[in-house]
Design a protein around this motif. Structure first.
Motif, mmCIF file in Angstrom:
data_model
loop_
_atom_site.group_PDB
_atom_site.id
_atom_site.type_symbol
_atom_site.label_atom_id
_atom_site.label_comp_id
_atom_site.label_asym_id
_atom_site.label_seq_id
_atom_site.Cartn_x
_atom_site.Cartn_y
_atom_site.Cartn_z
ATOM 1 N N TYR A 60 0.876 -1.181 0.000
ATOM 2 C CA TYR A 60 0.000 0.000 0.000
ATOM 3 C C TYR A 60 0.905 1.220 0.000
ATOM 4 C CZ TYR A 60 -4.120 -2.821 0.738
ATOM 5 O OH TYR A 60 -5.132 -3.727 0.550
ATOM 6 N N SER A 61 0.657 2.118 -0.917
ATOM 7 C CA SER A 61 1.498 3.308 -0.981
ATOM 8 C C SER A 61 1.026 4.324 0.054
ATOM 9 C CB SER A 61 1.420 3.930 -2.381
ATOM 10 O OG SER A 61 2.164 5.121 -2.404
ATOM 11 N N PRO A 62 1.974 5.084 0.615
ATOM 12 C CA PRO A 62 1.566 6.120 1.566
ATOM 13 C C PRO A 62 1.027 7.363 0.863
ATOM 14 C CG PRO A 62 3.955 6.114 1.329
ATOM 15 C CD PRO A 62 3.437 4.991 0.476
ATOM 16 N N ASN A 63 1.202 7.472 -0.454
ATOM 17 C CA ASN A 63 0.616 8.604 -1.194
ATOM 18 C C ASN A 63 0.381 8.196 -2.654
ATOM 19 O OD1 ASN A 63 3.017 8.778 -2.588
ATOM 20 N ND2 ASN A 63 3.748 10.623 -1.551
ATOM 21 N N ASP A 64 -0.275 9.070 -3.409
ATOM 22 C CA ASP A 64 -0.650 8.697 -4.781
ATOM 23 C C ASP A 64 0.555 8.449 -5.682
ATOM 24 O OD1 ASP A 64 -3.309 8.781 -4.223
ATOM 25 O OD2 ASP A 64 -3.585 10.875 -4.847
ATOM 26 N N ALA A 65 1.646 9.176 -5.442
ATOM 27 C CA ALA A 65 2.794 9.074 -6.352
ATOM 28 C C ALA A 65 3.548 7.759 -6.205
ATOM 29 C CB ALA A 65 3.754 10.234 -6.099
ATOM 30 N N GLY A 66 3.403 7.111 -5.048
ATOM 31 C CA GLY A 66 4.252 5.941 -4.774
ATOM 32 C C GLY A 66 3.663 4.607 -5.169
ATOM 33 N N VAL A 67 2.526 4.613 -5.865
ATOM 34 C CA VAL A 67 1.859 3.343 -6.185
ATOM 35 C C VAL A 67 2.678 2.503 -7.160
ATOM 36 C CG1 VAL A 67 -0.528 4.073 -5.763
ATOM 37 C CG2 VAL A 67 0.526 4.514 -7.997
ATOM 38 N N ILE A 68 2.435 1.214 -7.128
ATOM 39 C CA ILE A 68 3.125 0.307 -8.045
ATOM 40 C C ILE A 68 2.704 0.630 -9.480
ATOM 41 C CG2 ILE A 68 3.231 -2.142 -8.730
ATOM 42 C CD1 ILE A 68 3.010 -2.681 -5.613
ATOM 43 N N GLU A 69 1.432 0.883 -9.659
ATOM 44 C CA GLU A 69 0.897 1.229 -10.984
ATOM 45 C C GLU A 69 -0.383 2.039 -10.753
ATOM 46 O OE1 GLU A 69 -0.773 -2.181 -13.024
ATOM 47 O OE2 GLU A 69 -1.203 -3.147 -11.131
ATOM 48 N N THR A 70 -0.844 2.733 -11.765
ATOM 49 C CA THR A 70 -2.077 3.502 -11.625
ATOM 50 C C THR A 70 -3.205 2.554 -11.188
ATOM 51 O OG1 THR A 70 -1.333 4.963 -13.371
ATOM 52 C CG2 THR A 70 -3.678 5.027 -12.860
ATOM 53 N N GLY A 71 -3.918 2.955 -10.137
ATOM 54 C CA GLY A 71 -5.019 2.116 -9.646
ATOM 55 C C GLY A 71 -4.615 1.207 -8.505
ATOM 56 N N ALA A 72 -3.303 1.088 -8.258
ATOM 57 C CA ALA A 72 -2.839 0.227 -7.149
ATOM 58 C C ALA A 72 -3.165 0.924 -5.824
ATOM 59 C CB ALA A 72 -1.351 -0.052 -7.276
ATOM 60 N N PRO A 73 -3.269 0.168 -4.733
ATOM 61 C CA PRO A 73 -3.815 0.748 -3.509
ATOM 62 C C PRO A 73 -2.907 1.728 -2.780
ATOM 63 C CG PRO A 73 -3.214 -1.533 -3.155
ATOM 64 C CD PRO A 73 -2.979 -1.261 -4.605
ATOM 65 N N VAL A 74 -3.581 2.702 -2.167
ATOM 66 C CA VAL A 74 -2.948 3.727 -1.345
ATOM 67 C C VAL A 74 -3.644 3.622 0.015
ATOM 68 C CG1 VAL A 74 -2.632 6.243 -1.102
ATOM 69 C CG2 VAL A 74 -2.714 5.209 -3.382
ATOM 70 N N PHE A 75 -2.916 3.854 1.108
ATOM 71 C CA PHE A 75 -3.588 3.922 2.409
ATOM 72 C C PHE A 75 -3.176 5.240 3.054
ATOM 73 C CE2 PHE A 75 -4.666 1.271 6.484
ATOM 74 C CZ PHE A 75 -5.851 2.006 6.627
ATOM 75 N N ASP A 76 -3.961 6.282 2.752
ATOM 76 C CA ASP A 76 -3.610 7.611 3.253
ATOM 77 C C ASP A 76 -4.828 8.332 3.828
ATOM 78 O OD1 ASP A 76 -5.040 8.099 0.948
ATOM 79 O OD2 ASP A 76 -3.666 9.597 0.147
ATOM 80 N N ASP A 77 -5.913 7.557 4.058
ATOM 81 C CA ASP A 77 -7.137 8.230 4.499
ATOM 82 C C ASP A 77 -7.904 7.317 5.453
ATOM 83 O OD1 ASP A 77 -9.013 10.646 3.067
ATOM 84 O OD2 ASP A 77 -10.015 9.158 4.338
ATOM 85 N N GLU A 78 -8.424 7.937 6.527
ATOM 86 C CA GLU A 78 -9.084 7.088 7.532
ATOM 87 C C GLU A 78 -10.404 6.485 7.033
ATOM 88 O OE1 GLU A 78 -9.105 9.614 10.917
ATOM 89 O OE2 GLU A 78 -10.834 10.781 10.248
ATOM 90 N N SER A 79 -10.916 7.038 5.919
ATOM 91 C CA SER A 79 -12.154 6.450 5.379
ATOM 92 C C SER A 79 -11.919 5.004 4.906
ATOM 93 C CB SER A 79 -12.676 7.300 4.214
ATOM 94 O OG SER A 79 -11.730 7.263 3.170
ATOM 95 N N GLU A 80 -10.661 4.639 4.688
ATOM 96 C CA GLU A 80 -10.343 3.275 4.238
ATOM 97 C C GLU A 80 -10.287 2.264 5.384
ATOM 98 O OE1 GLU A 80 -9.631 1.841 1.182
ATOM 99 O OE2 GLU A 80 -10.466 3.667 0.324
ATOM 100 N N ILE A 81 -10.313 2.785 6.616
ATOM 101 C CA ILE A 81 -10.127 1.882 7.767
ATOM 102 C C ILE A 81 -11.169 0.751 7.808
ATOM 103 C CG2 ILE A 81 -10.267 1.797 10.315
ATOM 104 C CD1 ILE A 81 -8.586 4.342 10.365
ATOM 105 N N PRO A 82 -12.453 1.040 7.604
ATOM 106 C CA PRO A 82 -13.431 -0.061 7.668
ATOM 107 C C PRO A 82 -13.130 -1.174 6.651
ATOM 108 C CG PRO A 82 -14.544 2.069 7.708
ATOM 109 C CD PRO A 82 -13.108 2.355 7.424
ATOM 110 N N ASN A 83 -12.645 -0.802 5.470
ATOM 111 C CA ASN A 83 -12.282 -1.823 4.481
ATOM 112 C C ASN A 83 -11.176 -2.722 5.016
ATOM 113 O OD1 ASN A 83 -14.043 -1.132 2.454
ATOM 114 N ND2 ASN A 83 -12.691 0.453 1.619
#
Ligand code: FAD
Ligand code: NAP
Ligand code: SF4
Length: 675
Positions: A60-83
């Motif tokens: 999981y990338s800590p920001n949008d720029a660090g993703v493996i590829e476009t669309g790969a997951p980022v974890f930078d927002d608490e709204s993702e916690i329930p997932n």
């Protein structure tokens, strides 16, 4: 007790891992499917149920720029916690522990403008790079810390900070990629600062009693990479900064040395990990090409590492650890290192799975599509190649009464030829696994039995025809000349070649035959010392990147080999992305010739007559090996149709073109899942 070292708990002070087996992180692209978190929960939950001591998620990338590829997951927002809670709660309910991997891929990101320490682009992602400012570097460090904090809130047991494989942390460390002159570049102290600051700020963000695992590059295998001494210096500094334990990575993705494909000997990299384990006081996890409990146990028992990372082996068999614990190692479905359905799928924009276990990463799908077994059926499966074996084992596991017929004296079909190719001995394991499942689920196996349609008529509720293929004999004048050999006869040992050989056809089998003839002997795996020497690895780790100044050292080929194909493009284009380049490089280094765009004219006492772009040529050879594809062996199917017997046709018998073991196994599984 067998494999006792693997079964020991690992005390981390504030928490204990129940054994020494970890599921390493793998990017799987499941996030691109519908219901991604439900699927991920089922996928990781299955592995936790299988008893593994620790799981690491995909990156999981800590920001949008660090993703493996476009669309790969980022974890930078608490709204993702329930997932994420869907994953952590499921894993915990199964008695497992799970870490979130935080990765910034830097210049390797497949996005429009990747970022990096300098403008130097990677050869695997050649594009313009945005050079990070000092402020942006600070923001990335904070983003790592924030992702770790979110991970804690989402119920993870810790994080893995991805510091290997040539991603951003590695890029900051090595002069290969860092030519900065500010506080993040220059001497090694400065280049280490990024990694150390990430660990310090993550520690501040998560506090005590939360695992901080750092994946360190134990050997870089790229020019201008770190030396062994630098890696140990970094490890000691990271330990002081607060790392709980180290996982290891081997080689950057752009390395021109194979690090995990099947031709890498099992546990080939333990020499590099041993140094690390000896230099730090916290536990170290060994990784790469560790695929059997024997090898894994030996690494831990010898003290070369404290734990082992089983990444692809966990795709191949989610129950690896449980089978070790229950002393059933022969039932483990072993990862054969083929990369065909895991890495090769990822690099061709597909969701990962596994050749030996096509259910991997599709747990929900198989569950939802399985037919309800209301009645135990009598099932006949004809052909014990991978398609038939997969069908027979799955049908029997689901409770049906299964009879398997095979005309040869052993099960395995063409896999028995594949395993004779040097370094492809892992295919033995797949056949061994199938045998264990036939025994376990009570399949009645009839070897040396060529069945005909009459024997099947009226005797079974379901008939599955998996009679495979026959090699194609191309229509070339002189194809019946005594110098012509089919790959089947060569690999089964029935025929031998002379010194000068032409190989017709350059698909997977043409390449396998070339490797066999170039090496001069079949079967078995290259030993580790020879492998490391061939690929120019510096065992002393004193050179930058641990590559020897003299480079790869391959012996000359044992035969004079010319490979030919009719297509005008370069040979081997259709081979697997992550193993094809290795085969091409090996054969080039051993002096094997390759000719494309060929028209075959005839074969006679002089050799092979052909032309390229209208120019006639004669290749003076002693032998011509024919590897020109296959045709379906569907004789039995035709007879069944004539008798009005309805049946399922799978594997090479259904469609020989582009049929590989992956398709064969998948089709067997799918058909049996519907019975
Ligand atoms: P087969 O493997 O051909 O099995 C069919 C079986 O049916 C045979 O055992 C045959 O004896 C039996 N049979 C036929 N007729 C009857 C009858 N009437 N009664 C009873 N039994 C019968 N694929 C990969 O994905 N990756 C690789 O790395 C790879 N390497 C390979 C290397 C080599 C050298 C070769 C030859 C193949 C390789 N393959 C590889 C291809 C792979 O092995 C095949 O795609 C696969 O085996 C096809 O499976 P199948 O079950 O359809 O047929
Ligand atoms: P293949 O990949 O289809 O290759 C067949 C070759 O024969 C091609 O090079 C083709 O090239 C040539 N050919 C086809 N028809 C011909 C004709 N009529 N006359 C002359 N040449 C002809 O098949 P394969 O090598 O037999 O492999 C079978 C399956 O096993 C494939 O699915 C393959 O992926 C799988 N396999 C995989 C691996 C692996 O490592 N992943 C290894 C071995 C096999 P031209 O038409 O250009 O001449
Ligand atoms: Fe292992 Fe091959 Fe499965 Fe990948 S596809 S996990 S390499 S067996």
């Amino acid at each position: 007790m067998k494999h006792e070292s693997l079964l020991q708990p690992l005390d981390l002070g504030f928490t204990t891992l129940k054994n020494r087996m970890m599921m390493g992180s793998m990017h799987n692209r499941m996030e691109l499917l519908d219901k991604p978190y439900e699927r991920l929960a089922a996928y990781y939950g299955e592995r936790a149920k299988g008893g593994v001591g620790l799981i690491v998620t995909g990156g999981y990338s800590p920001n949008d720029a660090g993703v493996i590829e476009t669309g790969a997951p980022v974890f930078d927002d608490e709204s993702e916690i329930p997932n994420h809670r869907l994953i952590t709660e499921r894993v915990h309910a199964e008695g497992g522990k799970i870490l979130l991997q935080v990765v910034h891929t830097g210049r390797n990101a497949k996005v429009p403008l990747p970022v990096g320490p300098s403008s130097l682009a990677s050869r695997i992602n050649p594009c313009e790079i945005h050079i990070l400012s000092s402020d942006e570097i600070e923001q990335i460090i904070d983003a790592f810390a924030y992702s770790a904090k979110l991970a804690k809130e989402a119920g993870y047991d810790g994080v893995e900070i991805m510091g290997s494989e040539g991603y951003l942390i590695n890029q900051m460390l090595a002069t290969r990629t860092n030519d900065r002159t500010d506080e993040w570049g220059g001497d090694y102290e400065n280049r280490m600062r990024f990694a150390l600051e990430i660990v310090r700020r993550v520690k501040e963000a998560v506090g005590e009693n939360f695992i901080i695992m750092y994946r360190i590059s134990a050997i870089d295998l790229v020019e201008e990479g770190s030396t062994g001494a630098e890696i140990l210096q970094l490890a000691k500094a990271l330990e002081e900064a607060g790392v709980t334990l180290f996982n290891t990575g081997i080689g950057w993705h752009e390395a021109r040395v194979p690090t995990i494909a099947y031709m890498v000997p099992r546990a080939a990299w333990r020499f590099a990990i041993r140094e690390l384990t000896a230099s730090v006081t916290i536990p170290v996890i060994a990784s790469n090409r560790i695929n059997t409990p024997d090898v894994a146990n030996d690494i831990v028992a010898s003290g070369d590492a404290d734990m082992v990372s089983l990444a692809r082996p966990m795709l191949a068999d989610p129950y690896f650890a449980k089978k070790v614990a229950e002393q059933r190692p022969h039932e483990i479905n072993t990862c054969i290192g083929c990369n065909q359905a895991c890495l090769d799928f990822i690099f061709t924009d597909r969701v990962a799975s596994c050749l030996v276990n096509p259910k991997a990463a599709r747990e929900l799908e198989f569950e939802e599509n399985a037919a309800v077994v209301n009645k135990i059926k009598k099932v006949a499966v004809v052909g014990a190649g991978p398609a038939g074996l997969s069908a027979a084992c799955t049908a029997a596991e689901r409770g049906h009464e299964v009879a398997l017929f095979e005309s040869a004296s052993e099960i395995g079909g063409q896999l028995n030829l594949a395993k004779k190719v040097p370094d492809k001995a892992e295919f033995y394991e797949f056949i061994r696994y199938f045998q264990s499942q036939l025994d376990k689920h009570g399949v009645t196996v009839h070897l040396n039995t060529r069945v005909d349609a009459n024997r099947l008529k009226d005797n079974y509720d379901e008939v599955i025809v998996a009679t495979g293929i026959t090699p194609r004999i191309p229509d070339i004048p002189g194809i019946d000349h005594p110098c012509v050999i089919s790959y089947l006869d060569l690999l089964s040992g029935k025929s031998k070649t002379g010194k000068r050989v032409a190989i017709l056809g350059a698909g997977g089998i043409g390449f396998d035959v070339a490797i066999l003839l170039a090496n001069g002997k079949g079967e078995g795996a290259t030993n580790t010392a020879d492998f490391l020497k061939k690929w120019g690895v510096d065992l002393t780790m004193q050179e930058a990147g641990s590559l020897t100044p003299e480079g790869p050292q391959f012996p000359p080929a044992a035969h004079e080999i010319t490979m030919l194909q009719r297509k005008p493009k370069s040979l081997g284009r259709n081979l697997g992305l992550t193993s094809g380049w290795v085969l091409r490089a090996e054969l080039d280094a051993m002096g094997v010739s390759k000719v494309a765009g060929v028209t075959y004219h005839k074969i006679d006492d002089k050799g092979l007559h052909y032309s390229v772009k209208g120019e006639n040529k004669l290749l003076e050879v002693d032998s011509v090996v024919v590897c020109t594809g296959q045709e379906s062996n569907n004789e039995l199917h035709q007879s069944l149709i004539k008798l009005g017997v309805s049946c399922h046709l799978i594997g090479g018998a259904a469609e020989a073109k582009e049929l590989d073991a992956l398709a064969a196994v998948s089709q067997g599984l799918e058909v049996a899942n519907r019975l």
